[in-house]
Motif scaffolding. Structure first.
Motif, PDB file in Angstrom:
ATOM      1  N   GLN A 160      10.670  -0.081   0.540  1.00  0.00           N
ATOM      2  CA  GLN A 160      10.354   0.671  -0.674  1.00  0.00           C
ATOM      3  C   GLN A 160      10.386   2.181  -0.451  1.00  0.00           C
ATOM      4  O   GLN A 160       9.981   2.939  -1.325  1.00  0.00           O
TER       5      GLN A 160
ATOM      6  N   ARG B  59       4.845  -1.911  -3.026  1.00  0.00           N
ATOM      7  CA  ARG B  59       4.746  -2.146  -1.575  1.00  0.00           C
ATOM      8  C   ARG B  59       3.951  -3.413  -1.261  1.00  0.00           C
ATOM      9  O   ARG B  59       4.181  -4.055  -0.238  1.00  0.00           O
ATOM     10  N   TYR B  60       3.007  -3.732  -2.162  1.00  0.00           N
ATOM     11  CA  TYR B  60       2.076  -4.826  -1.869  1.00  0.00           C
ATOM     12  C   TYR B  60       1.956  -5.745  -3.088  1.00  0.00           C
ATOM     13  O   TYR B  60       1.041  -5.595  -3.915  1.00  0.00           O
TER      14      TYR B  60
ATOM     15  N   THR C  43       2.460  -8.659   2.441  1.00  0.00           N
ATOM     16  CA  THR C  43       3.014  -7.439   3.029  1.00  0.00           C
ATOM     17  C   THR C  43       3.924  -7.785   4.187  1.00  0.00           C
ATOM     18  O   THR C  43       3.749  -8.821   4.843  1.00  0.00           O
TER      19      THR C  43
END
Length: 845
Positions: free
Chosen positions: A54, A130-131, A182
């Motif tokens: 990302q 991202r998560y 993640t």
């Protein structure tokens, strides 16, 4: 000659088996190490690369160097800069990143993850790409967090559960609002990741309104390089630097590879030791094989074979043996690599997913090492055999080493040993790292010298065992004579064990002496009952000191705070302490003045005083962050140790010179109680801090136990790795005895014929093996003690409490181990000797 060499290999299958095993173990260790480290390294690198999916451009803080008497104020990444970056052409989105240490406790109150791998960060907005949230929702406010899925599974947490965590000491009890996935490499490796909303993360990690990094995602059709150029146009050079996502991934992969190289190099050192020991065995084996075939080789010379052809035939045999052993060792090494990776999982640590990596480099290294080591070990015996005149070989007049050759060998050994001892002794006169290189050179020279001198040393040392061997009658007498009959063979066999025990003994002496020195250092200089610190070495919050000071029974408290200062154009770190309490909590020897800290008065250690030319009464000016300056006076000069050193300054004076928004960094807090160290006092301190799993409360015994645990873990690892060298040495003893029995078949048959029964034949071989092994053990332990003492002298120059501690019990165990090696190694050769048919043996040539 090629066919002859192959026939000789097939004709001596049993005798070459031990050589194959010795080479195979060495190659297996090398290839197993390469497979394991390559597998783990590649898995980490791939996992790290996924973590930057990302990120197209990352903006990081620039570094401003200190100048003059001022500590440079480092630039900040602010929301204003973030807003500016969001408007850059080609930018799809920009994210402010905040990170820091976060210790999360499981439901039993134990720390989840592995210290430095327990991280925290911020969840950006309501949908952070991202998560990805798989359960629940993003955290909102200071009472909510999100945790990664692997941590939730390991700790047994779900959405809605209340957890206990700490960032810098005080315990927090937020609720789990969501669980996310993640690709973070640390999480894959067994760590944990805890996310807060951005405002909470900034407050907890001491960067309110600031970011540690800003990441930018490119719009479709915009390359990373083009986006970086656009960002560079709006970001001042003295505020931040930029790097593309690809560069960031490559940089992190390089760092991971560098960190893995330390483990790889360490393991390869011990693989090299195993191969080094194996080289002696291989050389010994080929020396005996060539000696037994001297007449055969002489006949080849007599019928027209040249010296070069004879040497070549021996090398061809070595090539065949080395190739077989290398291929087998590679196969075993792959299994070792896979087993080591599985073992990590069973010990509670996990590694990123990935295939077992057997690279072409690993295969080439295994084959090259196996073949080259074997051929190099066989070259000298082959060359020596080729030089013997055919007539002399057939009449065996060459069999005994000449006086001249022994004199030359002993002279060379004495020169190497003398040079090694002199170099090591010279290294002990140097300080710290200056003596490391001479010490290493001297150690290598001395080991080579002792190895060359071992035939000379074998006679007096083995003769010393004569009184004990007489107890066993004829068997003991024969065992002593056999062990010194061929000093060179005895030396080569004993040297393999000697090298392994030299390393083990030297490391044990060093570890035991260091452990005692550090324990004594803590006992001599710290009179506090307890030392409080973070489990991972991070800084403590000032709240910890305040809570401890208010705890029942506490009479004195002092944090040790770190702050950078500029003194006479150089950066010096000062340590802030509570001036009124530090004298009660510590006890240092004072060389000049008085140990008095308060107001502008400070104390400095002898090294800092010497470096700056200070004495008691000297005044100097220190510059601090924000431009504040303070004139200080040296009240005393004290003798520092590894725990506390440098400039000690009163915290009240220090804090007045730091900017109001700069929080002090407490490395540890020392505590003294009215009742002294006790379980009750320790429990009161733990409860005052909320029974925090991230904080260690240690008394003197706990500090010593920590030190002992560290050294014990290191030694156990070294013992395990060096066990490979010992195993190879065992094979060497077995090999030597087996071939010695073969050589002495006629003699053994004669002994049987004149009345020596099978039991005494077995005893003779066992005692011979025991004597040779103990000879190697005594040499190894003696050299190990010498090297341990010498290395300790280097440490003593920087650690006043260091003193040599000889681990007599462990050295006794090592000597017992050497004897056990001899007894076990003799079992098969002794049984073989006892089973020889006396008539067939007498007729044997």
């Amino acid at each position: 000659m090629f066919r002859t060499a192959l026939r000789n290999v097939l004709a001596h299958k049993a005798r070459l088996l031990m050589t194959v095993l010795a080479v195979m173990l060495g190659v297996a260790f090398v290839s197993g190490t390469l497979v394991f480290t390559n597998t783990i390294s590649e898995a980490y690198q791939k996992s790290s690369a996924k973590g930057f999916d990302q990120v197209d451009v990352a903006i990081q803080q620039a570094y401003r160097p200190d100048e003059g008497d001022r500590i440079a104020e480092q630039p900040k990444l602010t929301p204003a800069l973030l807003a500016k970056v969001e408007r850059v052409p080609g930018a799809k989105s920009a994210t402010g990143v905040v990170t820091g240490f976060t210790a999360l406790a499981d439901q039993d109150g134990k720390l989840v993850g592995g210290g430095f791998q327990t991280q925290g960060g911020n969840y950006w907005g309501e949908d952070d790409p991202r998560y990805p949230i798989t359960k629940g929702r993003a955290p909102r406010g200071p009472d909510e967090i999100a945790i990664d899925a692997k941590t939730a599974e390991r700790a047994g947490y779900g959405v809605g559960d209340t957890v206990r965590l700490s960032v810098d000491g005080p315990v927090l009890t937020p609720r789990v609002s969501g669980i996310f996935t993640t690709d973070d490499g640390n999480v894959a490796a067994g760590g944990s990741l805890t996310l807060f909303d951005t405002e909470t993360a900034q407050k907890l990690f001491h960067s309110e309104g600031e970011y540690d990094e800003i990441t930018v995602t490119a719009a479709p059709g915009t390359s990373q390089d083009r986006l970086r150029s656009a960002v560079d146009a709006v970001v001042p050079e003295d505020v931040a630097t930029t790097v593309t996502g690809e560069q960031l991934a490559d940089r992190q992969a390089t760092q991971i590879a560098a960190s893995m190289s330390g483990l790889k190099n360490g393991l390869l050192v011990f693989a090299g030791i195993a191969l080094f020991v194996g080289t002696f065995i291989i050389a010994n084996t080929f020396t005996m094989l060539v000696a037994q075939r001297t007449k055969e080789l002489a006949l080849l010379r007599a019928v027209g074979a040249s010296r070069r052809q004879v040497t070549r035939s021996v090398l061809i045999e070595a090539f065949v043996v080395g190739t077989v052993a290398a291929v087998a060792g590679l196969a075993v090494g792959v299994g070792i690599g896979a087993g080591m990776r599985s073992l990590i999982g069973t010990l509670g640590d996990t590694v990123p997913d990935g295939p077992l990596v057997v690279s072409p480099g690993t295969v080439a290294t295994a084959l090259l090492v196996g073949v080259l080591i074997t051929m190099l070990a066989a070259w000298l015996p082959g060359r020596r055999a080729a030089k013997i005149p055919p007539v002399a070989a057939m009449s065996s007049v060459h069999a005994q080493a000449t006086t001249r050759s022994l004199v030359v060998r002993n002279t060379i050994g004495a020169l190497f040993s003398g040079a090694g001892i002199a170099t090591v002794l010279y290294a002990t006169t140097l300080e710290g790292s200056d003596g490391q290189v001479p010490m290493g050179i001297g150690a290598v020279l001395l080991i080579i010298g002792v190895f060359v001198l071992t035939p000379l040393l074998s006679r007096p040392l083995i003769a010393a065992a004569a009184p004990v061997l007489r107890v066993f009658g004829v068997s003991g007498k024969l065992a002593r004579q056999n062990s010194v009959r061929n000093p060179r063979r005895t030396a080569a066999t004993a040297s393999a064990l000697m090298i392994g025990l030299t390393l083990i003994t030297g490391m044990t002496v060093m570890a035991g002496s260091l452990q005692t020195a550090i324990g004594k250092m803590a006992a001599d200089s710290i009179t506090a009952d307890y030392v409080v610190s973070m489990a991972n070495g991070n800084y403590l919050s000032p709240d910890v000191e305040r809570k401890l000071a208010g705890t029942e029974g506490v009479t004195a408290v002092s944090p040790l705070r770190n702050a950078a200062s500029r003194i006479e154009g150089q950066t010096e770190y000062v340590t802030g302490v509570n001036g009124g309490a530090i004298g009660e909590l510590t006890k240092f020897a004072v060389d000049e003045g008085a140990f008095r800290v308060g107001g502008p008065e400070v104390v400095v250690d002898t090294e800092t005083a010497r470096r700056n030319g200070w004495k008691a009464g000297t005044s100097f000016t220190a510059g601090f962050e924000g431009g504040e300056r303070q004139k200080l006076t040296v009240a005393g000069v004290y003798e520092a140790n590894e725990l506390i050193r440098g400039i000690l300054m009163d915290n009240g004076t220090l804090e007045r010179r730091l900017p109001a928004d700069t929080l002090p960094a407490d490395m540890m807090v020392m505590v003294k109680t009215s009742s002294g160290a006790s379980d009750a006092a320790k429990d009161r301190l733990a409860k005052a801090l909320g029974d925090n799993p991230a904080i260690k409360i240690q008394d003197g015994d706990d500090l010593s136990a920590d030190i002992a645990q560290m050294f014990t873990l290191m030694l156990n690892l070294l013992y395990g790795l060096l066990a490979m060298a010992v195993i190879v040495a065992v094979l060497g003893v077995i090999n030597t005895l087996a071939m010695s029995v073969f050589e002495r078949s006629q003699e053994i048959g004669m002994l049987r014929a004149i009345g020596l029964d099978r039991r005494n034949i077995k005893r003779m071989v066992r005692l011979e093996s025991l004597v040779i092994s103990l000879f190697g053990g005594v040499l190894g332990i003696g050299l190990g003690v010498f090297f341990g003492w010498a290395a300790g002298e280097l440490v003593a120059s920087r650690m006043p409490t260091y003193e040599l501690v000889l681990p007599w019990a462990r050295m006794g165990v090592f000597l017992l181990l050497a004897g056990t090696v001899g007894v076990l190694a003799a079992m098969w050769p002794a049984r073989r000797a006892a089973k020889l048919n006396m008539l067939a043996a007498i007729k044997a040539e």
